[in-house]
Design an enzyme around this catalytic site. Structure first.
Site, PDB file in Angstrom:
ATOM      1  CG  ASN A 104      -4.227  -0.034  -1.958  1.00  0.00           C
ATOM      2  OD1 ASN A 104      -5.231   0.194  -1.440  1.00  0.00           O
ATOM      3  ND2 ASN A 104      -3.122  -0.434  -1.317  1.00  0.00           N
ATOM      4  CG  ASP A 105      -3.047   4.712  -0.808  1.00  0.00           C
ATOM      5  OD1 ASP A 105      -3.561   3.697   0.082  1.00  0.00           O
ATOM      6  OD2 ASP A 105      -2.118   5.071  -0.795  1.00  0.00           O
ATOM      7  CB  VAL A 106      -7.130   6.390  -5.806  1.00  0.00           C
ATOM      8  CG1 VAL A 106      -6.072   7.592  -5.962  1.00  0.00           C
ATOM      9  CG2 VAL A 106      -6.879   5.674  -6.953  1.00  0.00           C
ATOM     10  CB  ALA A 138      -1.938   6.202   2.453  1.00  0.00           C
TER      11      ALA A 138
END
Lengths: 82, 473
Positions: free
Chosen positions: B399-401, B440
């Site tokens: 997700n965050d990456v 995050a």
């Protein structure tokens, strides 16, 4: 020694960060030597020192053995497909 | 004579640590490096047991049954734990072992201080003459117990047993606790007869360790563990000073330095400063961004058969694995899907973000376990060059990456972190369990883009179904 430490890790691919951390983790298990010395020098009658020292030896060994075995398992997986 | 052989043992051990660590930083020699260091450790431990003689009395160590008992128990538990643990749980295992080392260092300090204060009361030594020793003991105690408590919390967090917890003013409280602990330590050094202070310091350090790690988000855990790892290294070095023991000194400082550098390297991979990780934790910004989520637009779902269809007729598919793949233990099925697609003439590659998963290199380890060939794993820069030639990007629990906010939203907490630019590809399929944000704690605009479609479900289940569907086409 600090410089050696920095030199040693200077250029490491991010792939190896985890095994490297794990390996370093095992190496600081040398504290167990301190624990062994405590155990070895504790007087028979000093139960507090014996018990705490014993605990320290167990925990330290856990750190050393577990650390190296985990690292080896991680690295084993890198090896296989070569 | 015995002492000289011991010195030699320590020298050999020190050299193996340095070489081992050096070899660990190169994929080809890493495994041998680890074994070499383990071998050196064995020599150092056995050497200590059989050859160590006290400086004062020249006596050998006693209490062999206790020592061997401890080694045996620790060894057996350690081996079993390390062998049994799943590859996905590796990070918490490392954290736990690290905590054990920290606890060991703290215990040594406690026992040594007890020993010392007895000597003071007996009048064997004067309080003034032991001040340097007390300083080292106190340092070892503080660092060791912070490392222990912190590692345990990190372990619990990665395990999902402990959740993020922070309150306003926490940073200040932390600093106050640390300051009090240090002051107490300084006073104890000044007046070593105040032995109660030792326990005060122990308690405060443990509390500090807990509070210090509590607010730090899961995505930053690797950095914290690496930092705590170097703490334990320093604690071990304190022990080395205490016993004037070369190998503890070498090993400890080596790990302290290497660990610190590794921590900085990891921060760089995420483009965040260490201070940022420690103070500006992800958790704190949750509320600020949550409000913006509602106006992001509509998400689009895709059915399994459609997804299978799109992938089978693609020329090139890039798979982006994330933590979702790791928790679902889906690495083998993932490889399976890759093989089936390749049989259909689709080129399949993996894009690995340096911090995908819970630890840097986590994904590489997992995929290697599933026999995915090394050449198929692309590092971030290479992957970003290839996305524009990809027909389909399949994101598995990452997700965050892949969050474009890191590139174009300066207000985002992850702004500046290098990401995988998946939106360059023609189609993006995202497999997630739900719309819940990643570690995050922020929404991902990628999911709302027109070229993105969502495929909800457990990564393993979805991949198995995909395999079946693709086969059937």
């Amino acid at each position: 020694m600090i410089f050696v430490g920095i030199e040693v890790i200077g250029r490491v691919p991010s792939v190896l960060h985890t095994p490297l951390m794990s390996g370093a983790n095992a190496i600081h298990g040398v504290v167990v030597i301190g624990a062994i010395i405590i155990m070895g020098q504790a007087e028979e009658s000093n139960y507090l020192a014996l018990i705490l020292g014993f605990l320290a030896v167990v925990l330290g060994t856990l750190n050393v053995v577990g650390g190296f075995v985990v690292t080896d398992r991680m690295l084993e997986m890198f090896k296989k497909k070569k | 004579m015995g002492f000289n052989i011991l010195t030699l043992c320590y020298l050999i051990a020190s050299v193996t640590f340095i070489l081992g660590l050096k070899m660990l930083s190169n994929p080809a020699t890493a495994r041998r490096g680890n074994l070499l260091a383990a071998f050196g450790m064995g020599i150092a431990i056995l050497g200590t047991i059989f050859l160590y003689t006290s400086h004062d009395t020249g006596e050998h160590l006693g209490n062999y049954p206790w020592i061997f008992g401890g080694l045996l128990i620790g060894g057996i538990i350690g081996t079993l734990a390390a062998k049994k643990v799943k590859m996905t749980a590796m990070p918490e295992m490392v954290s736990m072992f690290n905590g054990m080392g920290g606890a060991c260092a703290a215990l040594i300090s406690v026992v040594e201080f007890g020993h010392l204060s007895k000597e003071i009361t007996d009048g064997v030594v004067t309080a003034a003459s032991v001040q340097p020793t007390v300083l080292i003991i106190v340092l070892g105690l503080i660092i060791g117990s912070v490392s222990f408590a912190g590692s345990m919390i990190a372990w619990g967090k990665l395990n999902g047993k402990v959740s993020d917890f922070s309150f306003t003013g926490q940073n200040i409280l932390n600093l106050v606790i640390l300051a009090v602990a240090l002051t107490a330590g300084a006073y104890l050094v000044y007046d070593p007869t105040q032995s109660v202070l030792l326990y005060v310091i122990l308690g405060l350090s443990l509390v500090y360790g807990i509070l210090f790690v509590m607010p730090i988000g899961g995505a930053d855990m690797p950095v914290v563990i690496s930092l705590l790892n170097s703490f334990t290294g320093v604690a071990a070095a304190c022990g080395g000073f205490l016993y004037d023991n070369k190998v503890m000194l070498t090993g400890g400082i080596l790990v302290g330095a290497a660990g610190t550098l590794l921590t900085i390297l990891m921060c760089k991979a995420m483009n965040r400063s260490l201070l940022n990780v420690l103070i500006g934790s992800f958790g704190g910004s949750k509320t600020a961004v949550a409000g913006a989520s509602s106006d992001m637009g509509q998400i689009k779902e895709i059915s399994l058969s459609d997804a299978a269809m799109v992938m089978s007729y693609a020329n090139k598919v890039m798979i982006v694995p994330g933590y979702g793949l790791a928790v679902a233990q889906a690495q083998h099925v993932c490889h399976e899907l890759e093989k089936i697609l390749e049989e259909k003439g689709v080129e399949v590659k993996y894009a690995i973000h340096p911090v995908a998963g819970r630890m840097p290199g986590h994904m590489n380890v997992l995929l290697a376990e599933a026999d995915v060939p090394y050449e198929k794993l692309l590092e971030m820069e290479d992957a970003n060059d290839e996305f524009k030639t990809c027909d389909v990007v399949l994101i598995l629990g990452a997700n965050d990456v892949v969050n474009p906010a890191a590139k174009n939203d300066p207000a985002s907490p992850i702004y500046g972190m290098p990401i995988l630019e998946v939106e360059l590809a023609k189609t993006v399929i995202v497999n997630k369990r739900s719309m819940k944000p990643g570690y995050a704690g922020i929404e991902n605009a990628l999911f709302f883009q027109p070229k993105t479609s969502m495929l909800f479900g457990d990564a393993k289940k979805v991949l198995q179904d995909l395999c079946a569907e693709v086969k059937a086409i």
